[in-house]
Motif scaffolding. Sequence first.
Motif, PDB file in Angstrom:
ATOM      1  N   ARG A 226      58.719  11.248   6.176  1.00  0.00           N
ATOM      2  CA  ARG A 226      58.218  12.270   5.249  1.00  0.00           C
ATOM      3  C   ARG A 226      56.917  12.900   5.735  1.00  0.00           C
ATOM      4  N   LEU A 227      56.456  12.477   6.900  1.00  0.00           N
ATOM      5  CA  LEU A 227      55.396  13.167   7.612  1.00  0.00           C
ATOM      6  C   LEU A 227      55.887  13.461   9.023  1.00  0.00           C
ATOM      7  N   PRO A 228      55.537  14.610   9.592  1.00  0.00           N
ATOM      8  CA  PRO A 228      55.966  14.914  10.959  1.00  0.00           C
ATOM      9  C   PRO A 228      55.278  14.008  11.972  1.00  0.00           C
ATOM     10  N   ALA A 229      55.846  13.950  13.171  1.00  0.00           N
ATOM     11  CA  ALA A 229      55.344  13.034  14.198  1.00  0.00           C
ATOM     12  C   ALA A 229      53.891  13.318  14.549  1.00  0.00           C
ATOM     13  N   TRP A 230      53.510  14.586  14.632  1.00  0.00           N
ATOM     14  CA  TRP A 230      52.127  14.900  15.002  1.00  0.00           C
ATOM     15  C   TRP A 230      51.144  14.379  13.960  1.00  0.00           C
ATOM     16  N   ALA A 231      51.537  14.394  12.679  1.00  0.00           N
ATOM     17  CA  ALA A 231      50.666  13.873  11.626  1.00  0.00           C
ATOM     18  C   ALA A 231      50.577  12.356  11.708  1.00  0.00           C
ATOM     19  N   ARG A 232      51.704  11.699  11.935  1.00  0.00           N
ATOM     20  CA  ARG A 232      51.705  10.245  12.046  1.00  0.00           C
ATOM     21  C   ARG A 232      50.823   9.783  13.194  1.00  0.00           C
ATOM     22  N   ALA A 233      50.764  10.579  14.257  1.00  0.00           N
ATOM     23  CA  ALA A 233      49.968  10.211  15.424  1.00  0.00           C
ATOM     24  C   ALA A 233      48.466  10.272  15.157  1.00  0.00           C
ATOM     25  N   GLN A 234      48.061  10.903  14.066  1.00  0.00           N
ATOM     26  CA  GLN A 234      46.637  11.061  13.781  1.00  0.00           C
ATOM     27  C   GLN A 234      46.077   9.964  12.885  1.00  0.00           C
ATOM     28  N   CYS A 235      46.904   8.989  12.524  1.00  0.00           N
ATOM     29  CA  CYS A 235      46.431   7.899  11.659  1.00  0.00           C
ATOM     30  C   CYS A 235      47.197   6.627  11.983  1.00  0.00           C
ATOM     31  N   ALA A 236      46.467   5.567  12.289  1.00  0.00           N
ATOM     32  CA  ALA A 236      47.098   4.303  12.667  1.00  0.00           C
ATOM     33  C   ALA A 236      47.202   3.332  11.497  1.00  0.00           C
ATOM     34  N   ASP A 237      46.973   3.793  10.283  1.00  0.00           N
ATOM     35  CA  ASP A 237      46.980   2.923   9.109  1.00  0.00           C
ATOM     36  C   ASP A 237      48.387   2.416   8.815  1.00  0.00           C
ATOM     37  N   GLY A 238      48.532   1.102   8.716  1.00  0.00           N
ATOM     38  CA  GLY A 238      49.845   0.520   8.473  1.00  0.00           C
ATOM     39  C   GLY A 238      50.410   0.852   7.115  1.00  0.00           C
ATOM     40  N   GLN A 239      49.556   0.968   6.096  1.00  0.00           N
ATOM     41  CA  GLN A 239      50.032   1.329   4.764  1.00  0.00           C
ATOM     42  C   GLN A 239      50.646   2.714   4.766  1.00  0.00           C
ATOM     43  N   LEU A 240      49.993   3.669   5.414  1.00  0.00           N
ATOM     44  CA  LEU A 240      50.543   5.017   5.501  1.00  0.00           C
ATOM     45  C   LEU A 240      51.863   5.010   6.260  1.00  0.00           C
ATOM     46  N   ALA A 241      51.930   4.279   7.373  1.00  0.00           N
ATOM     47  CA  ALA A 241      53.159   4.238   8.173  1.00  0.00           C
ATOM     48  C   ALA A 241      54.325   3.714   7.346  1.00  0.00           C
ATOM     49  N   MET A 242      54.075   2.695   6.538  1.00  0.00           N
ATOM     50  CA  MET A 242      55.138   2.141   5.695  1.00  0.00           C
ATOM     51  C   MET A 242      55.523   3.128   4.604  1.00  0.00           C
ATOM     52  N   ALA A 243      54.527   3.746   3.960  1.00  0.00           N
ATOM     53  CA  ALA A 243      54.802   4.621   2.823  1.00  0.00           C
ATOM     54  C   ALA A 243      55.572   5.860   3.233  1.00  0.00           C
ATOM     55  N   GLU A 244      55.155   6.504   4.323  1.00  0.00           N
ATOM     56  CA  GLU A 244      55.819   7.762   4.672  1.00  0.00           C
ATOM     57  C   GLU A 244      57.229   7.536   5.198  1.00  0.00           C
ATOM     58  N   ALA A 245      57.511   6.329   5.698  1.00  0.00           N
ATOM     59  CA  ALA A 245      58.861   6.014   6.180  1.00  0.00           C
ATOM     60  C   ALA A 245      59.774   5.527   5.070  1.00  0.00           C
ATOM     61  N   GLN A 246      59.233   5.213   3.901  1.00  0.00           N
ATOM     62  CA  GLN A 246      60.082   4.906   2.749  1.00  0.00           C
ATOM     63  C   GLN A 246      60.559   6.242   2.174  1.00  0.00           C
TER      64      GLN A 246
END
Length: 407
Positions: free
Chosen positions: A47-67
């Motif tokens: 639910r976030l594009p790859a370029w946005a995901r690359a700008q934050c290494a937070d594990g909570q965000l990574a889990m949330a946007e992939a749900q």
Amino acid sequence: MSAQHDPVSGPSSTGRAADWTTTPITADLLRGALDLERTEHGLLPHRLPAWARAQCADGQLAMAEAQPSGVRLVFRTRATTVELDTLPTKMDYRGAPPRPDGVYDVLVDGLLSGQTSVAGGNVLTIDMTTGSAETRPGPVGTARFAGLPERDKDVEIWLPHNEITQLVALRTNAPVEPVPDRGRKVWLHHGSSISHGSDAASPTTTWPALAASLGEVELVNLGLGGSALLDPFTARTLRDTPADLISVKIGINLVNADLMRLRAFSPAVHGFLDTIREGHPTTPLLVVSPVLCPIHEDTPGPSAPDFGELGAGRLRFRAAGDPAEKAAGKLTLHVIRDELARIVKQRAAQDANLHYLDGRALYGEADFDELPLPDQLHPDAASHRRMGERFAAQVFAAGGPFGAERS
């Protein structure tokens, strides 16, 4: 869309193999996802594009946007049986009873026609006392829907809002084709775990999904659990995503995380809205303040877990800040609501399409008395329904901020 006959029947199918059609899962069959990552098993909606995901290494965000909250497969078919192979990643909290499997909702011509879950899958175990996490791999499973009406129909499979879900294969007993554009407006919404779905009963009963159904709009849900933090990459994602209607629900995660003071908050809100307006200069834009959360109405964050009832399967939260720290600029929900109302009023003088909604109009003091927050932070399933109905009545109805734009 071209389809091919599956040389073998599905793992839970019956009948001859030749009766089954396997359809490649491609972007034109998916709604609500902004990116598709190819994995060794299939496709992982993001639910976030790859370029946005690359700008934050937070594990909570990574889990949330992939749900995949709000992400659904949409197709037209005469099939009476549909099978979707997936590899879910389920959440497990050490010391607590197992969480229920995520729910898949199937809609036929807009009406709920079945629900199921997928057993197996990966398990992500989190120890909330230490912050450690580990993943145990598991097998692919199948969501199966049978007994669908034998006629041409629109079918939607809403993926679990709270389970990372890799899409492996789609099988049907009749060919599948993309659904043509029905001319509905696209509503792009951003918020916290409450918008993500928190304790909703199923993916179509999160409050944004319910409001979208009642408002007859197509939902793109960027509710990101724990991650509505005025991040610039989120603002740029909203800026770049096509939409006819946009709402942003701001506040609770900034208190949860104790992320910033009032001095930083106000310019950050302006910058967030400025960025959205770069891509959507005249789109109706609604700013929604936090719903009622008594522990943080006048007490700053951070929010801290209370493990006292974890063994009984109940995780509760408390406010760990000091009310006296408001004088130093620490944020509370009252402070945030006042400042958001002021900012929107100031900007609306030059922006007629900017609107404000006090979140307590969706869930307020009387609602807390009747339907208290089970963990002190997140609404339950009944509250999600109430919030969705109220949002639709106040925002999508004639005279509401989005009402005039639905023609």
